[in-house]
Design an enzyme around this catalytic site. Structure first.
Site, short mmCIF file in Angstrom:
data_model
loop_
_atom_site.label_atom_id
_atom_site.label_comp_id
_atom_site.label_asym_id
_atom_site.label_seq_id
_atom_site.Cartn_x
_atom_site.Cartn_y
_atom_site.Cartn_z
N GLU A 238 0.44 -0.85 -0.14
CA GLU A 238 -0.16 0.03 0.03
C GLU A 238 0.77 1.49 -0.43
O GLU A 238 2.00 1.41 0.91
CB GLU A 238 -0.93 -0.35 1.21
N ASP A 314 -7.71 -0.19 -3.98
CA ASP A 314 -7.91 0.47 -3.45
C ASP A 314 -9.33 0.57 -5.03
O ASP A 314 -9.76 1.41 -5.51
CB ASP A 314 -8.04 2.02 -3.07
#
Length: 498
Positions: A238, A314
């Site tokens: 991430e 995401d």
């Protein structure tokens, strides 16, 4: 360490080595042909004390005893679904069942079953923080031969993604885990993110260390100095695709074999490792084995335990990639276990079926399946920048195209009348990007993937991963032909014939 503990350790190491020896015998026995081994990847991991928490494949069983469904397809003609299983326990996909069910129509993959007892099945991904509703991969877009049997992989292009946000047994917080997948070293791009692994349960970027997923592609988040041109096995932790260390790492030089085994291990608190190898032969290369990033949030990790395939955490969904098999483990696998899994992967003989299209030098017409109109150079233009539309067939060379191999399964497409190349305008990466004709530039904006969809084809730009699309599914002469993410509809499908 006590004598009892030493004895137990020796037995565990011996079991892994015995498995590896058995795999090598099974792979290169007297018959000399690739065949399924008696111990498959999840058997190997279980024996080593790091069992599979999830196991996904559209090509074969990953447990020697597995006799269930591998994946589900849905056909466009009536929205009926069918589960595709294996030919025998521990064996290969029943591709003939898919071929029969999907004959005369288009099918998409709607579910990829988890072969573990945790039932972490992957379904088509919904909207996320950086991407809208995804679509399923076209079911016959990625033919492959594995173990001498026909099968299909998962062909990921922009807009394709799968996810499970409510899992069982997947590592959370700082718990250790390992991940591997078999992917294509040729079907890649530089957009985010062809991932497989641990992601956020919300579909949003919730911060550093909240993902622990394998990434494979040519996107360079940090400095790529000294690492070649990729593609690379990377860690999506991430807010960064990490080559190693804090992101940039010159030891990760990438791997571009036709089929690639990619591996990521993360102990959750101090260490992660990246490995890769040719999935058709040979051993693994360790690209990085060392400390987790010290950039905040990664030590310890803060994994959430969702599983993602084909997109970022995401739902960043601009990537190209090909997925054939992969697992996530409970615990941090040993190097000996990694090697045993690689030996099993190479033993089954992933190969690409011989292509029958296109024929070099042949002039083709490209007819849109929805409109019946053909791909056309506007007003027979010959200058750089000539626009592309659809028009009723006129029988002239302005509507004829030749395909030339650009390597790695890609093609350049040349207009017969002008001699100029089909081009993605300004190499843009957004939906609606125009097409034009331009002199050859030798770049990815002028290279195309041509993919079978039943009896039709989709044509996808290598540079941006988007499909050639008739604007708003128009059927009239003069409707612009442009690029859009995959929609699984006939407005993006073409008949290609002389």
């Amino acid at each position: 360490m006590t004598g009892r503990h030493l004895k137990g350790f020796a037995l565990r190491v011996g079991a892994v080595l015995a498995l590896l020896a058995g795999i090598l015998v099974g792979a290169f026995g007297a018959a000399g042909t690739a065949q399924a081994a008696s111990s498959l990847p999840c058997d190997i991991y279980a024996t080593a004390g790091t069992p599979c928490a999830a196991a996904h494949s559209t090509t074969r069983a990953l447990y020697a005893t597995y006799n269930g469904a591998l994946y589900q397809v849905k056909r466009a003609s009536d929205s009926t679904t069918l589960d595709i299983g294996v030919l025998a326990a521990g064996g290969y996909a029943n591709a003939a069942a898919q071929d029969s069910f999907c004959s005369g129509t288009t099918c998409v993959i709607t579910k990829i079953y988890d072969q573990s007892s945790n039932h972490n099945d992957l379904t088509i991904e919904g909207p996320g923080g950086n991407g809208g509703q995804d679509v399923g991969a076209i079911a016959n877009a990625l033919p492959v031969t594995v173990g001498g049997h026909a099968a299909y992989g998962v062909f990921v292009s922009p807009g394709v993604g799968y996810r499970d946000n409510s899992t069982t047994g997947i590592a959370t917080g700082s718990a250790p885990e390992g991940t591997y997948m078999v992917a294509s070293g040729h079907h890649v791009n530089n957009r985010c993110c062809f991932d497989y692994g641990n992601a956020e349960t919300s579909g949003n970027d919730t911060g550093n260390g909240h993902m622990d997923a394998l990434n494979f592609g040519t996107e360079c988040w940090f400095s790529c100095s000294g690492t070649g041109s990729g593609p690379w096995v990377e860690a999506d932790l991430e807010n960064g695709l990490f080559f190693g260390a804090n992101g940039s790492y010159s030891g990760n030089t990438g791997i571009s074999s036709e089929y690639v085994t990619a591996m990521l291990k993360n102990n959750g608190t101090t260490t992660y490792a990246l490995k890769g190898g040719n999935a058709q032969s040979g051993s693994l290369t360790t690209f990085y084995n060392g400390a987790l990033p010290n950039l905040g949030g990664y030590t310890p990790m803060q994994k959430e335990g969702a599983i993602v395939l084909g997109t970022g955490g995401d739902n960043s969904n601009g990537s190209d990639g090909s997925f054939f098999e992969g697992v996530m483990t409970t615990g941090y696998p040993t190097d000996a276990t990694d090697n045993a899994v690689q030996a099993n992967v190479t033993s089954v003989g992933y190969t690409t079926p011989a292509a029958t299209f296109p024929v070099a030098g042949t002039a083709y017409r490209l007819t849109n399946v929805n409109s019946g109109k053909v791909l056309d150079a506007v007003n027979c233009g010959t200058a750089n920048g000539t626009a592309i539309d659809q028009w009723a067939s006129l029988g002239n060379t302005c509507q004829q195209w030749k395909f030339t191999s650009a390597g790695n399964g890609h093609y350049t497409i040349t207009n017969v009348n002008s001699g100029t190349t089909l081009d993605s305008v300004n190499c843009a990466q957004s939906n609606g990007t125009a097409l034009d004709l331009w002199a050859s530039l030798g770049n990815l904006c002028q290279e195309w993937d041509v993919t079978h969809v039943g009896s039709h084809y989709t044509i996808t730009n290598v540079g941006n991963g988007m499909a050639i699309d008739v604007k708003n599914c128009g059927t009239a002469n003069g409707v612009a032909v442009r690029q859009w993410q995959q929609l699984d509809n006939t407005c993006q499908q073409w008949d290609i014939a002389p």
